[in-house]
Design a protein around this motif. Structure first.
Motif, PDB file in Angstrom:
ATOM      1  N   MET A 198      -0.754  -2.956  -8.423  1.00  0.00           N
ATOM      2  CA  MET A 198       0.214  -1.895  -8.117  1.00  0.00           C
ATOM      3  C   MET A 198      -0.395  -0.509  -8.387  1.00  0.00           C
ATOM      4  N   ASN A 199      -1.226  -0.391  -9.437  1.00  0.00           N
ATOM      5  CA  ASN A 199      -1.883   0.895  -9.726  1.00  0.00           C
ATOM      6  C   ASN A 199      -2.887   1.262  -8.643  1.00  0.00           C
ATOM      7  N   TRP A 200      -3.674   0.269  -8.175  1.00  0.00           N
ATOM      8  CA  TRP A 200      -4.664   0.541  -7.134  1.00  0.00           C
ATOM      9  C   TRP A 200      -4.003   0.967  -5.836  1.00  0.00           C
ATOM     10  N   ASN A 201      -2.747   0.574  -5.659  1.00  0.00           N
ATOM     11  CA  ASN A 201      -2.018   0.853  -4.419  1.00  0.00           C
ATOM     12  C   ASN A 201      -0.740   1.634  -4.704  1.00  0.00           C
ATOM     13  N   SER A 202      -0.836   2.607  -5.577  1.00  0.00           N
ATOM     14  CA  SER A 202       0.357   3.348  -6.026  1.00  0.00           C
ATOM     15  C   SER A 202       1.044   4.096  -4.889  1.00  0.00           C
ATOM     16  N   SER A 203       0.323   4.348  -3.801  1.00  0.00           N
ATOM     17  CA  SER A 203       0.948   5.045  -2.672  1.00  0.00           C
ATOM     18  C   SER A 203       1.844   4.119  -1.842  1.00  0.00           C
ATOM     19  N   VAL A 204       1.731   2.811  -2.076  1.00  0.00           N
ATOM     20  CA  VAL A 204       2.548   1.847  -1.327  1.00  0.00           C
ATOM     21  C   VAL A 204       3.659   1.350  -2.249  1.00  0.00           C
ATOM     22  N   ARG A 205       4.877   1.814  -1.999  1.00  0.00           N
ATOM     23  CA  ARG A 205       6.017   1.385  -2.810  1.00  0.00           C
ATOM     24  C   ARG A 205       6.385  -0.053  -2.462  1.00  0.00           C
ATOM     25  N   ILE A 206       7.077  -0.704  -3.382  1.00  0.00           N
ATOM     26  CA  ILE A 206       7.498  -2.086  -3.168  1.00  0.00           C
ATOM     27  C   ILE A 206       8.318  -2.205  -1.882  1.00  0.00           C
ATOM     28  N   ALA A 207       9.195  -1.244  -1.645  1.00  0.00           N
ATOM     29  CA  ALA A 207      10.052  -1.275  -0.457  1.00  0.00           C
ATOM     30  C   ALA A 207       9.236  -1.130   0.833  1.00  0.00           C
ATOM     31  N   ASP A 208       8.050  -0.514   0.741  1.00  0.00           N
ATOM     32  CA  ASP A 208       7.206  -0.302   1.921  1.00  0.00           C
ATOM     33  C   ASP A 208       6.244  -1.459   2.183  1.00  0.00           C
ATOM     34  N   LEU A 209       6.238  -2.476   1.326  1.00  0.00           N
ATOM     35  CA  LEU A 209       5.316  -3.601   1.459  1.00  0.00           C
ATOM     36  C   LEU A 209       5.793  -4.510   2.593  1.00  0.00           C
ATOM     37  N   LYS A 210       5.193  -4.322   3.760  1.00  0.00           N
ATOM     38  CA  LYS A 210       5.586  -5.061   4.954  1.00  0.00           C
ATOM     39  C   LYS A 210       4.329  -5.621   5.621  1.00  0.00           C
ATOM     40  N   PRO A 211       4.466  -6.668   6.445  1.00  0.00           N
ATOM     41  CA  PRO A 211       3.310  -7.215   7.145  1.00  0.00           C
ATOM     42  C   PRO A 211       2.559  -6.123   7.908  1.00  0.00           C
ATOM     43  N   GLY A 212       1.226  -6.159   7.780  1.00  0.00           N
ATOM     44  CA  GLY A 212       0.382  -5.176   8.462  1.00  0.00           C
ATOM     45  C   GLY A 212      -0.118  -4.073   7.550  1.00  0.00           C
ATOM     46  N   ILE A 213       0.584  -3.822   6.438  1.00  0.00           N
ATOM     47  CA  ILE A 213       0.142  -2.800   5.475  1.00  0.00           C
ATOM     48  C   ILE A 213      -1.166  -3.280   4.846  1.00  0.00           C
ATOM     49  N   THR A 214      -2.102  -2.371   4.620  1.00  0.00           N
ATOM     50  CA  THR A 214      -3.375  -2.726   4.001  1.00  0.00           C
ATOM     51  C   THR A 214      -3.387  -2.291   2.543  1.00  0.00           C
ATOM     52  N   LEU A 215      -3.743  -3.204   1.659  1.00  0.00           N
ATOM     53  CA  LEU A 215      -3.827  -2.929   0.221  1.00  0.00           C
ATOM     54  C   LEU A 215      -5.278  -2.985  -0.224  1.00  0.00           C
ATOM     55  N   THR A 216      -5.586  -2.237  -1.275  1.00  0.00           N
ATOM     56  CA  THR A 216      -6.923  -2.261  -1.885  1.00  0.00           C
ATOM     57  C   THR A 216      -6.898  -3.229  -3.053  1.00  0.00           C
ATOM     58  N   ILE A 217      -7.941  -4.062  -3.130  1.00  0.00           N
ATOM     59  CA  ILE A 217      -8.057  -5.036  -4.211  1.00  0.00           C
ATOM     60  C   ILE A 217      -9.439  -4.911  -4.826  1.00  0.00           C
ATOM     61  N   HIS A 218      -9.510  -4.816  -6.154  1.00  0.00           N
ATOM     62  CA  HIS A 218     -10.774  -4.733  -6.874  1.00  0.00           C
ATOM     63  C   HIS A 218     -11.059  -6.096  -7.481  1.00  0.00           C
ATOM     64  N   LEU A 219     -12.125  -6.747  -7.034  1.00  0.00           N
ATOM     65  CA  LEU A 219     -12.482  -8.067  -7.556  1.00  0.00           C
ATOM     66  C   LEU A 219     -13.722  -7.979  -8.406  1.00  0.00           C
TER      67      LEU A 219
END
Length: 159
Positions: A138-159
């Motif tokens: 959620m911190n890495w993607n703070s610009s994407v609110r939970i309500a905005d999490l819809k199919p097609g949205i791209t998230l950043t993941i640090h592995l």
């Protein structure tokens, strides 16, 4: 159900602190083993495109072990079916599209990947699928609110 001639022996044993501590330790160890076995089994819900062999590879196990654990005679699966997975096996995250190949961090190299949100995804399910902490995702993607999490949205993941 104790024979009456052994009742005095039991009373004596239960009054001995060493015996009581020994019993408490045995009970505690037994409880830990039961908890470990319960945690060792994970449930996995079959999704479109899954096969028993794909799931086995993802969880670092074999199709035979999955069939045995789930009481299956064949490898046939149904979408939505829940499978038991032995928790001793490590989860391998699905392949993702690379955003940046690597980036330097405190703990050495960190892979920064992007993940395209699919139908039914939540922050929690995405974090669990990739073995990362929910708060970090959620911190890495703070610009994407939970309500905005819809199919097609791209998230950043640090592995």
């Amino acid at each position: 159900m104790l024979p009456t001639d052994k009742a005095d022996l039991l009373k004596d044993a239960l009054s001995d602190q060493d015996v009581l501590n020994s019993i408490r330790l045995a009970v505690a160890n037994n409880n830990k083993q039961i908890l470990a076995r319960q945690r060792a089994i994970t449930n996995y819900k079959v999704k479109r495109g899954d096969s028993l062999s794909i799931i086995a590879k993802r969880f670092n196990t074999t199709t035979d072990k999955l069939k045995l654990l789930n009481g299956m005679k064949t490898a046939n699966l149904r979408i939505g079916q829940t499978l038991k997975i032995s928790g001793k096996n490590s989860y391998r995250a699905p392949t993702m599209i690379a955003k940046n190949s690597t980036s330097s961090g405190k703990k050495g190299k960190v892979n920064i990947k992007t993940y395209k949100v699919r139908q039914g995804d939540s922050y929690y399910s995405i974090a669990k699928r990739h073995g990362i902490d929910l708060k970090d995702l959620m911190n890495w993607n703070s610009s994407v609110r939970i309500a905005d999490l819809k199919p097609g949205i791209t998230l950043t993941i640090h592995l």
